[in-house]
Design a protein around this motif. Structure first.
Motif, PDB file in Angstrom:
ATOM      1  N   THR A 112     -32.243 -10.049  20.827  1.00 18.71           N
ATOM      2  CA  THR A 112     -32.783 -11.042  21.744  1.00 18.71           C
ATOM      3  C   THR A 112     -32.663 -12.422  21.112  1.00 18.71           C
ATOM      4  O   THR A 112     -32.396 -12.553  19.920  1.00 18.71           O
ATOM      5  CB  THR A 112     -34.271 -10.764  22.055  1.00 18.71           C
ATOM      6  OG1 THR A 112     -35.022 -10.960  20.849  1.00 18.71           O
ATOM      7  CG2 THR A 112     -34.474  -9.370  22.607  1.00 18.71           C
ATOM      8  N   PHE A 113     -32.895 -13.430  21.917  1.00 15.68           N
ATOM      9  CA  PHE A 113     -32.843 -14.798  21.419  1.00 15.68           C
ATOM     10  C   PHE A 113     -33.868 -14.999  20.307  1.00 15.68           C
ATOM     11  O   PHE A 113     -33.573 -15.599  19.277  1.00 15.68           O
ATOM     12  CB  PHE A 113     -33.086 -15.785  22.559  1.00 15.68           C
ATOM     13  CG  PHE A 113     -33.134 -17.219  22.096  1.00 15.68           C
ATOM     14  CD1 PHE A 113     -31.969 -17.873  21.726  1.00 15.68           C
ATOM     15  CD2 PHE A 113     -34.339 -17.903  22.021  1.00 15.68           C
ATOM     16  CE1 PHE A 113     -32.003 -19.181  21.289  1.00 15.68           C
ATOM     17  CE2 PHE A 113     -34.372 -19.215  21.586  1.00 15.68           C
ATOM     18  CZ  PHE A 113     -33.203 -19.857  21.223  1.00 15.68           C
ATOM     19  N   ASP A 114     -35.087 -14.487  20.503  1.00 16.18           N
ATOM     20  CA  ASP A 114     -36.141 -14.642  19.493  1.00 16.18           C
ATOM     21  C   ASP A 114     -35.757 -13.940  18.187  1.00 16.18           C
ATOM     22  O   ASP A 114     -35.996 -14.468  17.104  1.00 16.18           O
ATOM     23  CB  ASP A 114     -37.476 -14.102  19.997  1.00 16.18           C
ATOM     24  CG  ASP A 114     -38.070 -14.993  21.086  1.00 16.18           C
ATOM     25  OD1 ASP A 114     -37.704 -16.185  21.130  1.00 16.18           O
ATOM     26  OD2 ASP A 114     -38.893 -14.487  21.877  1.00 16.18           O
ATOM     27  N   GLU A 115     -35.153 -12.755  18.279  1.00 15.37           N
ATOM     28  CA  GLU A 115     -34.724 -12.039  17.081  1.00 15.37           C
ATOM     29  C   GLU A 115     -33.609 -12.795  16.363  1.00 15.37           C
ATOM     30  O   GLU A 115     -33.598 -12.897  15.131  1.00 15.37           O
ATOM     31  CB  GLU A 115     -34.249 -10.628  17.444  1.00 15.37           C
ATOM     32  CG  GLU A 115     -35.360  -9.713  17.881  1.00 15.37           C
ATOM     33  CD  GLU A 115     -34.843  -8.418  18.501  1.00 15.37           C
ATOM     34  OE1 GLU A 115     -35.622  -7.450  18.525  1.00 15.37           O
ATOM     35  OE2 GLU A 115     -33.681  -8.368  18.965  1.00 15.37           O
ATOM     36  N   ALA A 116     -32.698 -13.364  17.131  1.00 16.06           N
ATOM     37  CA  ALA A 116     -31.612 -14.137  16.535  1.00 16.06           C
ATOM     38  C   ALA A 116     -32.149 -15.406  15.878  1.00 16.06           C
ATOM     39  O   ALA A 116     -31.717 -15.784  14.794  1.00 16.06           O
ATOM     40  CB  ALA A 116     -30.574 -14.492  17.601  1.00 16.06           C
ATOM     41  N   ALA A 117     -33.108 -16.054  16.536  1.00 13.77           N
ATOM     42  CA  ALA A 117     -33.713 -17.253  15.956  1.00 13.77           C
ATOM     43  C   ALA A 117     -34.442 -16.909  14.660  1.00 13.77           C
ATOM     44  O   ALA A 117     -34.359 -17.656  13.674  1.00 13.77           O
ATOM     45  CB  ALA A 117     -34.665 -17.895  16.959  1.00 13.77           C
TER      46      ALA A 117
END
Length: 189
Positions: free
Chosen positions: A86-91
């Motif tokens: 997810t975007f949060d995991e990538a961030a």
């Protein structure tokens, strides 16, 4: 929001994608136009699903760069690609990588990290010193051993010489010698 767009938590705008891939927004638009970067929506409603973007980008880079001789083909890379990220995991992954980089730079500034080239130079200098000292043993002992018939005395001479060589080797300042070796190599070039 149009019906074909996933929920807002799964979607990124062009600025987010550019940041996550470390590219400019213009490059992302070029990827869309020229290389088929996947998106949903149109115009100002254009959004990106991170899992699909990441999967596309990895495939794009593999196609662009090839495997650079590492023996890994695209099929052996596929299981390692986190396509469900997810975007949060990538961030979070990006934040951790940045923190690791800062810690590495700090450790390097403290002298706690050695460059591979420096370690190789130290090992090379140590190896040269060991080789030189061991190869000098026969010529140093030749006169002492010439005509010696006492087996016990011959062993004692050899043991004493080897202990001296080992003592000398244990006191080698390999870093100083490696630095000197590097300086001599630089002078030759």
């Amino acid at each position: 929001m149009p019906a074909d767009l996933p929920n807002e938590m799964e979607c990124l705008d062009i600025e987010d994608v550019a940041s996550m891939l470390g590219k400019s927004e213009r490059m992302i638009r070029n990827y869309i136009k020229d290389n088929g970067l996947p998106f949903v929506g149109d115009g100002r409603e254009r959004r990106f699903i991170w899992a699909k973007v990441l999967e596309w980008y990895v495939a794009y880079r593999i196609n662009l760069d090839g495997n650079r001789g590492n023996g890994l083909g695209a099929s052996s890379l596929a299981p390692q690609i986190p396509t469900s990220e997810t975007f949060d995991e990538a961030a979070l992954r990006k934040l951790r990588a940045e923190a690791d980089l800062v810690e590495l730079k700090l450790a390097s500034a403290r002298g706690e990290v050695a460059a591979i080239a420096d370690v190789e130079r130290v090992l090379a200098a140590s190896s040269i010193s060991i080789q030189t000292q061991l190869l000098a043993v026969p010529s140093r002992l030749a006169t002492q051993m010439l005509g010696l018939e006492d087996h016990g005395r011959a062993i004692a001479i050899l043991e004493a010489e080897m202990r001296q060589v080992l003592t000398n080797l244990s006191t080698i300042d390999a870093v100083r010698e490696a630095t000197g070796l590097a300086d001599r190599e630089a002078d030759l070039s």
